[in-house]
Design a protein around this motif. Structure first.
Motif, PDB file in Angstrom:
ATOM      1  N   THR A  55       5.536   5.962   8.785  1.00  0.00           N
ATOM      2  CA  THR A  55       3.956   5.898   8.249  1.00  0.00           C
ATOM      3  C   THR A  55       3.594   5.742   7.137  1.00  0.00           C
ATOM      4  O   THR A  55       4.667   4.739   5.945  1.00  0.00           O
ATOM      5  N   ALA A  56       2.126   4.395   6.659  1.00  0.00           N
ATOM      6  CA  ALA A  56       1.678   4.412   6.146  1.00  0.00           C
ATOM      7  C   ALA A  56       2.065   5.234   4.413  1.00  0.00           C
ATOM      8  O   ALA A  56       1.707   6.000   4.584  1.00  0.00           O
ATOM      9  N   TYR A  57       2.645   4.279   3.284  1.00  0.00           N
ATOM     10  CA  TYR A  57       2.375   5.125   1.871  1.00  0.00           C
ATOM     11  C   TYR A  57       1.986   4.116   1.529  1.00  0.00           C
ATOM     12  O   TYR A  57       1.461   3.268   1.381  1.00  0.00           O
ATOM     13  N   ASP A  58       1.996   5.060   0.311  1.00  0.00           N
ATOM     14  CA  ASP A  58       1.024   3.941  -1.054  1.00  0.00           C
ATOM     15  C   ASP A  58       2.046   3.516  -1.843  1.00  0.00           C
ATOM     16  O   ASP A  58       3.102   3.869  -2.481  1.00  0.00           O
ATOM     17  N   TYR A  59       2.744   2.378  -1.872  1.00  0.00           N
ATOM     18  CA  TYR A  59       3.566   1.277  -2.618  1.00  0.00           C
ATOM     19  C   TYR A  59       3.574   1.447  -4.146  1.00  0.00           C
ATOM     20  O   TYR A  59       4.842   1.539  -4.491  1.00  0.00           O
ATOM     21  N   GLU A  60       2.200   1.949  -5.089  1.00  0.00           N
ATOM     22  CA  GLU A  60       2.328   1.889  -6.357  1.00  0.00           C
ATOM     23  C   GLU A  60       2.623   3.496  -6.812  1.00  0.00           C
ATOM     24  O   GLU A  60       3.546   3.223  -7.400  1.00  0.00           O
ATOM     25  N   LYS A  61       2.261   4.202  -5.615  1.00  0.00           N
ATOM     26  CA  LYS A  61       2.558   5.477  -6.130  1.00  0.00           C
ATOM     27  C   LYS A  61       4.178   5.853  -5.668  1.00  0.00           C
ATOM     28  O   LYS A  61       4.980   6.789  -6.514  1.00  0.00           O
ATOM     29  N   LEU A  62       5.438   5.388  -4.591  1.00  0.00           N
ATOM     30  CA  LEU A  62       6.507   5.430  -4.039  1.00  0.00           C
ATOM     31  C   LEU A  62       7.017   4.767  -5.083  1.00  0.00           C
ATOM     32  O   LEU A  62       8.230   5.570  -5.648  1.00  0.00           O
ATOM     33  N   LYS A  63       6.512   3.760  -6.212  1.00  0.00           N
ATOM     34  CA  LYS A  63       6.704   3.232  -7.051  1.00  0.00           C
ATOM     35  C   LYS A  63       7.165   3.971  -8.459  1.00  0.00           C
ATOM     36  O   LYS A  63       8.234   4.286  -9.278  1.00  0.00           O
ATOM     37  N   ASN A  64       5.958   4.656  -8.202  1.00  0.00           N
ATOM     38  CA  ASN A  64       6.123   5.236  -9.559  1.00  0.00           C
ATOM     39  C   ASN A  64       6.573   6.164  -9.455  1.00  0.00           C
ATOM     40  O   ASN A  64       7.366   6.987 -10.711  1.00  0.00           O
ATOM     41  N   ASN A  65       6.951   7.443  -8.278  1.00  0.00           N
ATOM     42  CA  ASN A  65       8.008   7.891  -8.581  1.00  0.00           C
ATOM     43  C   ASN A  65       9.270   7.760  -8.698  1.00  0.00           C
ATOM     44  O   ASN A  65       9.969   8.235  -8.325  1.00  0.00           O
TER      45      ASN A  65
END
Length: 438
Positions: A55-65
């Motif tokens: 599903t769609a995801y927020d790249y910046e949020k995934l990167k920060n995690n």
């Protein structure tokens, strides 16, 4: 079922031609240098065989995690910064995981091409690990991605038009996926090769008409190695090579547009030309039903019926006449349809055949494989056997519709000698073994 044929009207068939199944390209694809991405095709395919989608995801949020978890694992800001550069740079995720292919959102064309592979795939047989052999840092990224993976209960696809190719495709795919590094490096080449094999064998199994009405099988098609010098004396290379394939490809669009019209009249979405004999006995009633459909078909396609007699002696004659009419409408005397067929042929040249051709100078164009494709084909043909006698390897090639004449066979042996994957157990030709390079 004959009653459905007898109920067909000119309006049901219509004057337009289209292909509903089994071939992924249209005439409009001529306008694009490359309208699809193999990354997208592979992503769509893996979504199908795994019954999941990303599903769609927020790249910046995934990167920060991920960065936070890198920090927890390593407790070093310098190391975390380095890992960010390695794995998460410029809004891209750079890891060797098949899961990444599902981050590509497929265009309609990529989805159409993926359907060809879906029809070849046996989901009950394939067991491909999407993220094997990753280190613990890569696993952090994969686990973050997996938070966005959802089940996607895609219905089982119908079987392929080329049923003989299905077990080979599944065996080859399962084998090549067993070595993740080799698989990731060669995955696009694998799908490009199989798209060519599928489309080429589709064309060869349609013409002459007895092929179209018989169960499919691997047909002879001759290749050379890319660096070979090719003279006109190479009979098989020229008589059963590129020009031969191009001539056969002219029938894909006419015959499959007819198949679509028949499937619509018979109210089925899953019909193949070679199944007509299975579904219809050679009775007078069935012959008359197909003759009637033929008459309506010609009227719908605005073909001349003035002196046409629709009275066949048997089912074979009736079906052959119908196939001939499906191609007749694309002759030069019907300019609009002739132009449409020309576009289909240009697409076949550009999107399917071009990567596997070479110029033979004044002698024209021949089908060819470069060294990387030869080694890929060799590895998947040997498979779990680890090594095969050279003559047995050639038989495996033939099962996939790939043939070499005696001169090219000698060039193959020379190539294997250079690569170092050949073993001679005696002076006898039968005792030459070729080993996998994986």
């Amino acid at each position: 079922m004959k009653d459905k044929l007898l109920q067909t009207t000119v309006e049901d068939i219509g004057s337009r031609n289209s292909i509903a199944k089994f071939y992924p390209f249209t005439s409009s694809d001529e306008n694009y240098k490359k309208k699809f991405s193999y990354d997208e095709v592979i992503g769509e395919f893996f979504s199908y065989i795994s019954s999941t989608h990303l599903t769609a995801y927020d790249y910046e949020k995934l990167k920060n995690n991920c960065i936070n978890k890198f920090q927890d694992a390593l407790n070093s800001s310098d190391a975390t910064s380095l890992l960010e550069t390695i794995y998460l740079k410029e809004e891209k995720i750079n890891i060797n995981s098949l899961l990444l292919y599902q981050t590509y959102k497929g265009s309609e064309k990529s989805k159409d091409i993926s359907k060809i592979f879906n029809e070849l795939a046996d989901r009950s047989f394939l067991n491909i690990n999407m993220d094997s052999n990753v280190n613990f840092l890569e696993k952090i990224i994969i686990d973050e991605l997996k938070n966005h993976v959802k089940e996607n209960n895609i219905p089982e696809s119908t079987s392929s038009y080329l049923e003989f190719l299905q077990p080979l495709f599944n065996k080859d795919l399962q084998f090549i996926s067993s070595n993740k590094h080799y698989f990731v490096k060669n995955i696009e080449a694998f799908f490009e090769l199989y798209l060519f094999i599928y489309c080429a064998q589709l064309a060869l199994n349609l013409k002459p008409n007895e092929n179209a009405l018989s169960n499919t099988e691997a047909k002879e098609l001759y290749f050379v190695l890319k660096y070979e010098t090719v003279s006109k004396e190479r009979k098989h290379v020229f008589e059963q090579g590129y020009e031969y394939l191009y001539e056969k490809s002219k029938y894909i669009f006419p015959y499959f547009s007819l198949l679509s019209a028949l499937a619509q009249s018979l109210a089925t979405e899953d019909l193949r030309l070679y199944e007509l004999y299975e579904k219809f006995e050679d009775t007078q009633e069935n012959v008359e039903a197909f003759d009637y459909f033929h008459k309506i078909y010609r009227e719908a396609k605005e073909l001349n019926n003035d002196e046409k007699v629709f009275k066949s002696k048997d089912l074979t004659e009736s079906l052959n006449a119908l196939l001939d009419s499906s191609y007749e409408q694309f002759r030069p005397s019907y300019p609009n349809r002739f132009r449409a067929l020309t576009k289909y042929l240009n697409v076949f040249k550009r999107h399917i055949a071009q990567p596997f051709t070479k110029s033979a100078g004044r002698n024209g164009t021949v089908l060819s494989f470069d060294q990387d494709t030869i080694i890929l084909l060799t590895n998947i043909s040997i498979g779990e056997s680890k090594q095969l006698r050279f003559q047995e390897l050639l038989k495996e090639f033939k099962k996939r519709g790939v043939f070499f004449d005696s001169k090219s066979q000698n060039e193959l042996l020379n190539l294997y000698e250079r690569v170092g994957n050949i073993e001679r157990k005696s002076d006898s030709g039968d005792a030459v073994y070729v080993k996998t390079t994986i």
